[in-house]
Scaffold this active site. Sequence first.
Site, PDB file in Angstrom:
ATOM      1  N   HIS A  17       3.415  -5.398   4.084  1.00  0.00           N
ATOM      2  CA  HIS A  17       2.930  -6.023   5.318  1.00  0.00           C
ATOM      3  C   HIS A  17       3.364  -7.487   5.420  1.00  0.00           C
ATOM      4  O   HIS A  17       3.727  -8.114   4.421  1.00  0.00           O
ATOM      5  CB  HIS A  17       1.407  -5.937   5.378  1.00  0.00           C
ATOM      6  N   ARG A  61       3.678  -4.172   9.709  1.00  0.00           N
ATOM      7  CA  ARG A  61       4.468  -3.617   8.606  1.00  0.00           C
ATOM      8  C   ARG A  61       5.879  -4.198   8.691  1.00  0.00           C
ATOM      9  O   ARG A  61       6.501  -4.144   9.744  1.00  0.00           O
ATOM     10  CB  ARG A  61       4.487  -2.101   8.716  1.00  0.00           C
ATOM     11  N   HIS A 100       0.815  -1.219   0.000  1.00  0.00           N
ATOM     12  CA  HIS A 100       0.000   0.000   0.000  1.00  0.00           C
ATOM     13  C   HIS A 100       0.847   1.266   0.000  1.00  0.00           C
ATOM     14  O   HIS A 100       1.992   1.240   0.432  1.00  0.00           O
ATOM     15  CB  HIS A 100      -0.876   0.055   1.266  1.00  0.00           C
ATOM     16  N   HIS A 104      -9.404   2.822  -1.389  1.00  0.00           N
ATOM     17  CA  HIS A 104      -8.390   3.821  -1.036  1.00  0.00           C
ATOM     18  C   HIS A 104      -7.472   4.057  -2.233  1.00  0.00           C
ATOM     19  O   HIS A 104      -7.113   3.106  -2.942  1.00  0.00           O
ATOM     20  CB  HIS A 104      -7.508   3.329   0.109  1.00  0.00           C
ATOM     21  N   HIS A 134     -11.752   0.469   2.347  1.00  0.00           N
ATOM     22  CA  HIS A 134     -10.645  -0.349   1.858  1.00  0.00           C
ATOM     23  C   HIS A 134     -11.170  -1.452   0.949  1.00  0.00           C
ATOM     24  O   HIS A 134     -12.277  -1.959   1.134  1.00  0.00           O
ATOM     25  CB  HIS A 134      -9.894  -0.973   3.041  1.00  0.00           C
ATOM     26  N   HIS A 150      -3.659   3.907   5.288  1.00  0.00           N
ATOM     27  CA  HIS A 150      -3.605   3.948   3.825  1.00  0.00           C
ATOM     28  C   HIS A 150      -3.943   5.346   3.330  1.00  0.00           C
ATOM     29  O   HIS A 150      -4.807   6.024   3.890  1.00  0.00           O
ATOM     30  CB  HIS A 150      -4.628   2.983   3.214  1.00  0.00           C
ATOM     31  N   HIS A 203       0.894   4.607   2.064  1.00  0.00           N
ATOM     32  CA  HIS A 203       0.357   5.126   3.327  1.00  0.00           C
ATOM     33  C   HIS A 203       0.479   6.647   3.349  1.00  0.00           C
ATOM     34  O   HIS A 203       1.221   7.238   2.578  1.00  0.00           O
ATOM     35  CB  HIS A 203       1.077   4.482   4.513  1.00  0.00           C
ATOM     36  N   ASP A 213      -4.544   1.727  -2.020  1.00  0.00           N
ATOM     37  CA  ASP A 213      -4.726   0.274  -2.068  1.00  0.00           C
ATOM     38  C   ASP A 213      -4.112  -0.289  -3.339  1.00  0.00           C
ATOM     39  O   ASP A 213      -4.639  -0.101  -4.438  1.00  0.00           O
ATOM     40  CB  ASP A 213      -6.220  -0.086  -2.019  1.00  0.00           C
TER      41      ASP A 213
END
Length: 193
Positions: free
Chosen positions: A163, A180, A92, A126, A118, A110, A94, A129
């Site tokens: 992630h 993360r 993603h 998002h 999401h 995000h 962020h 995303d």
Amino acid sequence: MKSTILTLGILLLAIPGLVLAQEEGAKEEAHEKELAHEHSAEMVNLPTAAVAVLASTSGSDVKGVIMLKQEDGYVHLTGEVINLEPGEHGFHIHEFGDLTKADGTAAGGHFNPDGHEHGAPGAKSHAGDLGNITADDSGVAKIDTKAEGLKLHIVLGRSIVVHAKADDLKSQPSGDAGPRVGVGVIGIAKPSE
């Protein structure tokens, strides 16, 4: 009669000052227009390439380099992430380029300027995303994805996050992708020569 002559005399003395003030005002206005034109020219020359160098979060050894390139209607992301567990990992953009916390949480959530829920990459999720990346048996994930509708200049200074687990593309607010493991700030890339 004397007061009329005195008034005319004062007006005649004031006229050159008014003319000078108007000329100065016109020069100032022209200078402001020139500065505005230079600023708009800078806006036309927005960066078209960026890079994010992923750093490991605490307890992780994940590293990588992601290149971002503005194309017509999308941002093309390419690169490689290493030292991942084999399998899928949430990927993603962020909201912050803040790497001050060892676990990567200072990067915020995000990137979601439109307030969508999401989900899978697309217009109704998002803006950050990007779905999942897949690491092979040696822990290497090759990246080659298009972020449709994204504009590179609005993500500069934000971060890319990888992630520990796969993004399920539905759980709110972030897809249940776990901690993360790698975070990198998106910065302007040196133009290719």
